[in-house]
Design an enzyme around this catalytic site. Structure first.
Site, PDB file in Angstrom:
ATOM      1  N   SER A 145       0.170  -1.610  -0.443  1.00 20.01           N
ATOM      2  CA  SER A 145      -0.084   0.101  -0.379  1.00 20.01           C
ATOM      3  C   SER A 145       0.712   1.172  -0.059  1.00 20.01           C
ATOM      4  O   SER A 145       1.951   1.259  -1.222  1.00 20.01           O
ATOM      5  CB  SER A 145      -0.335  -0.016   0.976  1.00 20.01           C
ATOM      6  N   ARG A 214     -13.214   7.388   8.330  1.00 16.56           N
ATOM      7  CA  ARG A 214     -13.206   6.138   7.903  1.00 16.56           C
ATOM      8  C   ARG A 214     -13.568   5.016   6.996  1.00 16.56           C
ATOM      9  O   ARG A 214     -13.300   4.347   7.033  1.00 16.56           O
ATOM     10  CB  ARG A 214     -12.966   5.802   9.192  1.00 16.56           C
ATOM     11  N   ASP A 309      -8.922  -4.814  -5.763  1.00 17.64           N
ATOM     12  CA  ASP A 309      -8.572  -3.118  -5.399  1.00 17.64           C
ATOM     13  C   ASP A 309      -9.100  -2.508  -6.375  1.00 17.64           C
ATOM     14  O   ASP A 309      -8.617  -2.570  -7.130  1.00 17.64           O
ATOM     15  CB  ASP A 309      -7.322  -3.914  -5.186  1.00 17.64           C
ATOM     16  N   HIS A 342      -8.381  -4.152  -1.403  1.00 12.87           N
ATOM     17  CA  HIS A 342      -6.687  -3.277  -0.897  1.00 12.87           C
ATOM     18  C   HIS A 342      -6.311  -4.280   0.465  1.00 12.87           C
ATOM     19  O   HIS A 342      -5.805  -4.734   0.326  1.00 12.87           O
ATOM     20  CB  HIS A 342      -7.185  -1.906  -1.285  1.00 12.87           C
ATOM     21  N   ASP A 343      -7.762  -4.621   0.378  1.00 20.13           N
ATOM     22  CA  ASP A 343      -6.822  -4.779   1.925  1.00 20.13           C
ATOM     23  C   ASP A 343      -6.690  -6.239   2.844  1.00 20.13           C
ATOM     24  O   ASP A 343      -6.175  -7.153   3.618  1.00 20.13           O
ATOM     25  CB  ASP A 343      -8.324  -4.846   4.023  1.00 20.13           C
TER      26      ASP A 343
END
Length: 363
Positions: A145, A214, A309, A342-343
């Site tokens: 990342s 968030r 992603d 992405h995580d």
């Protein structure tokens, strides 16, 4: 911070990439394993935006780290073989100097008076820790990342300083989509009535802005496929119902994670690191990505990404792999199967860990 965390004071003053300087700055760092006699087995891991230096637990700090199942004795990044180092980014609020730190000249937090921060500053500050440990050349540099951006900034400033390079769910620069998302996150923070141009207090924290930032982050970190599989249209009554309240499970999931984040990360640190990501471009002073690698790296490289992603789409990892191969490097490239977006590099450890272990241990 746990007892495993150590600190290194940077050169005084520490001059920054885009001008300005810090009269005093320090970095928090942790390590696992032992350096060999030649100091040739060091693996440096750069972090994403929000994690600290505590990537894994240790005998002196049993608290699980953000990459707990990846790092340790016999694990994918094997600390019986490698000396693993993780440094909290300059600009963060997880032990290193950043906008939340006290400005020694005023006795107050830096907040918005903190100098303009660049990804290049994070890389150069980290290099001082590596030099302090007597490591002349890394065995491997691993950047997931935002850490991948920092890894590229490291190479540009310190060519041929690592034998191996792993770029994970990252890119040479941010896409307009990623910039748009982070721009909205920053707007949510600075327009919170408690932000007050950075003069917020513990009693009046910009909680709403941080919660919304968030939530936007969580949406971009995962994928629509995962949301469908995990939540579908499942309803819930976890949070008190209001006229436009949280009627669906996915809403309460986002709210729960957002509330946890509010007290864990400083708003100004978030703003500065987020903007630094958008401003970075590995090709800003080179004709092409290939030319940058021609000048900065020759060795074994690993590039990993996932199709789901949306923050760092797979086309960006392909671009990195193609440029590395064109510059004559040995490249291992994987499009990994994961619905976790992405995580995935944090959530799907076995899928990412297997190619990392194979690449890391190859001579």
């Amino acid at each position: 911070m746990g007892p495993a965390t150590r600190y290194f004071d940077l050169e005084q003053p520490f001059k920054l990439y885009r001008g300005g300087s810090l009269p005093h700055a320090r970095l928090a760092w942790e390590s696992w394993g032992e350096l060999d006699e030649n100091r040739s087995n060091a693996v440096l891991i750069f972090t994403g935006l929000s994690p600290g230096a505590h990537a894994a637990s240790s005998p002196t700090d049993r608290e699980p780290g953000w990459w707990e199942d990846m790092i340790g004795p016999g694990r994918y990044i094997d600390t019986d073989r490698h000396f693993v180092l993780c440094v909290n980014s300059l600009g963060s609020c997880m032990g290193s100097t950043g906008p939340a730190s006290i400005n020694p000249d005023t006795g107050k937090p830096w907040r918005l008076t903190f100098p303009d921060l660049a990804i290049e500053d994070i890389a150069r500050a980290t290099r001082l820790v590596v030099d302090h440990l007597g490591i002349e050349r890394l065995h491997a540099l691993i950047g997931p990342s935002m850490g991948g951006l920092t890894a590229l900034a490291w190479l540009k400033q310190f060519p041929e300083s690592t034998r191996k390079l792993a770029l994970i769910s990252t890119a040479c620069s941010a896409t307009p989509m990623a910039i748009a998302i982070r721009s909205l996150q920053r707007e949510a923070i600075v327009t919170d009535r408690n932000f007050r141009d950075g003069n917020y207090t513990e009693d009046a924290w910009p909680e709403v802005g941080m919660r919304l930032a968030r939530k936007l982050g969580m949406i971009s970190y995962r994928s629509a496929t995962e949301w469908q599989q995990r939540f579908a249209r499942q309803s819930q009554d976890y949070f008190p119902p209001t006229l436009f309240g949280m009627r669906f499970a996915v809403e309460s999931y986002l709210e729960t994670h957002a509330r946890k984040f509010v007290g864990q990360f400083d708003p100004c640190s978030y703003l500065y690191l987020s903007r630094a990501m958008d401003m970075f471009d590995a090709c800003d002073s080179d004709e092409s990505l290939k030319r940058m690698f021609d000048r900065c790296f020759s060795g074994q490289s690993l590039v990993l990404g996932v199709k789901t992603d949306i923050l760092f789409p797979l086309v960006q990892q392909k671009e990195l792999a193609v440029a590395l191969e064109a510059s004559g490097n040995e490249v291992e490239y994987h499009e990994l199967p994961s619905v976790q977006g992405h995580d995935a590099f944090l959530a799907d450890i076995p899928t990412f860990g297997k190619p990392i272990r194979k690449w890391l241990n190859e001579s």
